[in-house]
Design a protein around this motif. Structure first.
Motif, PDB file in Angstrom:
ATOM      1  N   LEU A 106       1.197  -1.193  -0.250  1.00  0.00           N
ATOM      2  CA  LEU A 106      -0.269   0.393   0.295  1.00  0.00           C
ATOM      3  C   LEU A 106       0.924   1.023   0.837  1.00  0.00           C
ATOM      4  O   LEU A 106       0.599   2.076  -0.447  1.00  0.00           O
ATOM      5  N   GLU A 107       2.367   1.333   0.897  1.00  0.00           N
ATOM      6  CA  GLU A 107       2.767   2.289   0.614  1.00  0.00           C
ATOM      7  C   GLU A 107       3.399   2.853  -0.365  1.00  0.00           C
ATOM      8  O   GLU A 107       3.804   3.746  -1.228  1.00  0.00           O
ATOM      9  N   LEU A 108       3.584   1.443  -1.332  1.00  0.00           N
ATOM     10  CA  LEU A 108       5.192   1.599  -2.749  1.00  0.00           C
ATOM     11  C   LEU A 108       3.386   2.239  -3.593  1.00  0.00           C
ATOM     12  O   LEU A 108       3.943   3.030  -3.938  1.00  0.00           O
ATOM     13  N   CYS A 109       2.949   2.119  -3.398  1.00  0.00           N
ATOM     14  CA  CYS A 109       1.448   1.844  -4.443  1.00  0.00           C
ATOM     15  C   CYS A 109       1.175   3.330  -4.391  1.00  0.00           C
ATOM     16  O   CYS A 109       0.691   4.682  -5.492  1.00  0.00           O
ATOM     17  N   ALA A 110       1.007   4.679  -2.718  1.00  0.00           N
ATOM     18  CA  ALA A 110       0.325   5.429  -2.738  1.00  0.00           C
ATOM     19  C   ALA A 110       1.593   6.075  -3.288  1.00  0.00           C
ATOM     20  O   ALA A 110       1.154   6.688  -3.626  1.00  0.00           O
ATOM     21  N   SER A 111       2.069   5.659  -3.580  1.00  0.00           N
ATOM     22  CA  SER A 111       3.652   6.728  -3.905  1.00  0.00           C
ATOM     23  C   SER A 111       4.028   6.683  -5.229  1.00  0.00           C
ATOM     24  O   SER A 111       4.897   8.142  -6.301  1.00  0.00           O
ATOM     25  N   LEU A 112       2.975   6.110  -6.000  1.00  0.00           N
ATOM     26  CA  LEU A 112       2.783   6.233  -7.087  1.00  0.00           C
ATOM     27  C   LEU A 112       1.936   7.173  -8.053  1.00  0.00           C
ATOM     28  O   LEU A 112       1.716   6.906  -9.325  1.00  0.00           O
ATOM     29  N   GLY A 113       0.630   7.106  -7.551  1.00  0.00           N
ATOM     30  CA  GLY A 113      -0.818   7.970  -7.810  1.00  0.00           C
ATOM     31  C   GLY A 113      -1.459   7.239  -6.579  1.00  0.00           C
ATOM     32  O   GLY A 113      -1.101   6.827  -5.181  1.00  0.00           O
ATOM     33  N   GLU A 114      -2.834   7.503  -6.667  1.00  0.00           N
ATOM     34  CA  GLU A 114      -4.159   7.772  -5.864  1.00  0.00           C
ATOM     35  C   GLU A 114      -4.119   6.921  -5.830  1.00  0.00           C
ATOM     36  O   GLU A 114      -4.764   6.121  -6.570  1.00  0.00           O
ATOM     37  N   ILE A 115      -4.491   5.928  -4.568  1.00  0.00           N
ATOM     38  CA  ILE A 115      -4.830   4.146  -4.804  1.00  0.00           C
ATOM     39  C   ILE A 115      -6.486   4.518  -3.819  1.00  0.00           C
ATOM     40  O   ILE A 115      -6.575   5.125  -3.004  1.00  0.00           O
ATOM     41  N   TYR A 116      -7.371   3.239  -4.656  1.00  0.00           N
ATOM     42  CA  TYR A 116      -8.705   3.214  -3.663  1.00  0.00           C
ATOM     43  C   TYR A 116      -9.095   2.000  -3.649  1.00  0.00           C
ATOM     44  O   TYR A 116      -8.200   1.214  -4.492  1.00  0.00           O
ATOM     45  N   ASP A 117      -9.682   1.502  -3.921  1.00  0.00           N
ATOM     46  CA  ASP A 117     -10.397  -0.006  -3.801  1.00  0.00           C
ATOM     47  C   ASP A 117     -10.083  -1.131  -2.801  1.00  0.00           C
ATOM     48  O   ASP A 117      -9.077  -2.110  -4.156  1.00  0.00           O
ATOM     49  N   ILE A 118      -9.818  -0.947  -1.892  1.00  0.00           N
ATOM     50  CA  ILE A 118      -8.321  -1.960  -1.433  1.00  0.00           C
ATOM     51  C   ILE A 118      -8.763  -3.331  -0.442  1.00  0.00           C
ATOM     52  O   ILE A 118      -9.687  -2.943  -0.165  1.00  0.00           O
ATOM     53  N   ILE A 119      -8.861  -3.638  -1.208  1.00  0.00           N
ATOM     54  CA  ILE A 119      -8.814  -5.239  -0.044  1.00  0.00           C
ATOM     55  C   ILE A 119      -7.178  -5.702  -0.131  1.00  0.00           C
ATOM     56  O   ILE A 119      -6.776  -6.538  -0.606  1.00  0.00           O
ATOM     57  N   VAL A 120      -8.025  -6.322   1.599  1.00  0.00           N
ATOM     58  CA  VAL A 120      -6.086  -7.363   2.351  1.00  0.00           C
ATOM     59  C   VAL A 120      -7.384  -8.188   3.152  1.00  0.00           C
ATOM     60  O   VAL A 120      -7.710  -7.726   3.472  1.00  0.00           O
ATOM     61  N   GLU A 121      -7.000  -9.291   2.456  1.00  0.00           N
ATOM     62  CA  GLU A 121      -7.330 -10.771   2.812  1.00  0.00           C
ATOM     63  C   GLU A 121      -6.837 -11.522   3.660  1.00  0.00           C
ATOM     64  O   GLU A 121      -5.294 -12.095   2.341  1.00  0.00           O
ATOM     65  N   ASP A 122      -7.026 -12.135   4.585  1.00  0.00           N
ATOM     66  CA  ASP A 122      -6.537 -13.121   4.909  1.00  0.00           C
ATOM     67  C   ASP A 122      -6.376 -14.382   4.956  1.00  0.00           C
ATOM     68  O   ASP A 122      -7.710 -15.126   5.085  1.00  0.00           O
ATOM     69  N   MET A 123      -5.550 -15.364   3.901  1.00  0.00           N
ATOM     70  CA  MET A 123      -5.638 -16.168   3.250  1.00  0.00           C
ATOM     71  C   MET A 123      -5.869 -17.241   3.946  1.00  0.00           C
ATOM     72  O   MET A 123      -6.249 -18.895   3.974  1.00  0.00           O
ATOM     73  N   ASP A 124      -4.851 -17.315   5.435  1.00  0.00           N
ATOM     74  CA  ASP A 124      -4.784 -18.059   5.872  1.00  0.00           C
ATOM     75  C   ASP A 124      -6.319 -18.755   6.965  1.00  0.00           C
ATOM     76  O   ASP A 124      -6.547 -19.682   7.419  1.00  0.00           O
ATOM     77  N   ARG A 125      -6.681 -17.551   6.628  1.00  0.00           N
ATOM     78  CA  ARG A 125      -8.267 -17.324   7.912  1.00  0.00           C
ATOM     79  C   ARG A 125      -9.062 -18.018   7.156  1.00  0.00           C
ATOM     80  O   ARG A 125      -9.881 -19.027   7.491  1.00  0.00           O
ATOM     81  N   GLN A 126      -9.362 -17.859   5.572  1.00  0.00           N
ATOM     82  CA  GLN A 126      -9.932 -18.052   4.683  1.00  0.00           C
ATOM     83  C   GLN A 126      -9.557 -19.878   4.202  1.00  0.00           C
ATOM     84  O   GLN A 126     -11.123 -20.759   4.317  1.00  0.00           O
ATOM     85  N   SER A 127      -8.760 -20.100   4.852  1.00  0.00           N
ATOM     86  CA  SER A 127      -8.254 -21.324   4.623  1.00  0.00           C
ATOM     87  C   SER A 127      -8.842 -22.372   5.558  1.00  0.00           C
ATOM     88  O   SER A 127      -9.054 -23.029   5.313  1.00  0.00           O
ATOM     89  N   ARG A 128      -9.292 -21.958   7.070  1.00  0.00           N
ATOM     90  CA  ARG A 128      -9.342 -22.596   7.592  1.00  0.00           C
ATOM     91  C   ARG A 128     -11.037 -21.903   8.063  1.00  0.00           C
ATOM     92  O   ARG A 128     -11.638 -22.568   9.196  1.00  0.00           O
ATOM     93  N   GLY A 129     -11.694 -21.231   7.071  1.00  0.00           N
ATOM     94  CA  GLY A 129     -13.564 -21.534   6.910  1.00  0.00           C
ATOM     95  C   GLY A 129     -12.975 -20.513   8.114  1.00  0.00           C
ATOM     96  O   GLY A 129     -14.751 -20.470   8.517  1.00  0.00           O
ATOM     97  N   LEU A 130     -12.863 -19.536   8.181  1.00  0.00           N
ATOM     98  CA  LEU A 130     -13.005 -18.453   8.634  1.00  0.00           C
ATOM     99  C   LEU A 130     -13.060 -16.809   8.135  1.00  0.00           C
ATOM    100  O   LEU A 130     -12.790 -17.054   6.387  1.00  0.00           O
ATOM    101  N   HIS A 131     -14.185 -16.113   8.459  1.00  0.00           N
ATOM    102  CA  HIS A 131     -13.857 -14.710   7.941  1.00  0.00           C
ATOM    103  C   HIS A 131     -12.364 -14.150   6.941  1.00  0.00           C
ATOM    104  O   HIS A 131     -12.257 -14.097   8.370  1.00  0.00           O
ATOM    105  N   GLY A 132     -12.518 -13.948   6.381  1.00  0.00           N
ATOM    106  CA  GLY A 132     -10.770 -13.425   5.777  1.00  0.00           C
ATOM    107  C   GLY A 132     -10.817 -12.249   6.588  1.00  0.00           C
ATOM    108  O   GLY A 132      -9.701 -11.722   5.888  1.00  0.00           O
TER     109      GLY A 132
END
Length: 83
Positions: A57-83
């Motif tokens: 996020l920090e790197l991309c924000a230095s290159l332009g305006e960032i938005y529609d940001i999604i960060v999902e925890d794939m470990d939680r998802q693999s255990r059937g929990l909300h990411g």
């Protein structure tokens, strides 16, 4: 356990570099895999698996305006929990 826990996705508006340069830059600065960087100078889509999404996020924000940001925890998802 997954090698890279977080699926990080975002859009960059008015990106200051092209998609080839962005594709080279992200893994140079942040450890991860499964990188997709597509678009043009007006709008770039980034998808990256990493353990340090804040660095992406920090790197991309230095290159332009960032938005529609999604960060999902794939470990939680693999255990059937909300990411």
């Amino acid at each position: 356990m997954l090698e890279y826990r977080y699926d990080t996705q975002l859009l960059i508006e008015n990106c200051s570099i092209d998609e080839d340069a962005l594709f080279d830059l992200i893994p140079e600065k942040v450890e991860g895999d499964s990188l997709l960087a597509v678009g043009d100078e007006e709008l770039m889509k980034v998808h990256f698996h990493t353990n340090e999404p804040w660095k992406v996020l920090e790197l991309c924000a230095s290159l332009g305006e960032i938005y529609d940001i999604i960060v999902e925890d794939m470990d939680r998802q693999s255990r059937g929990l909300h990411g």
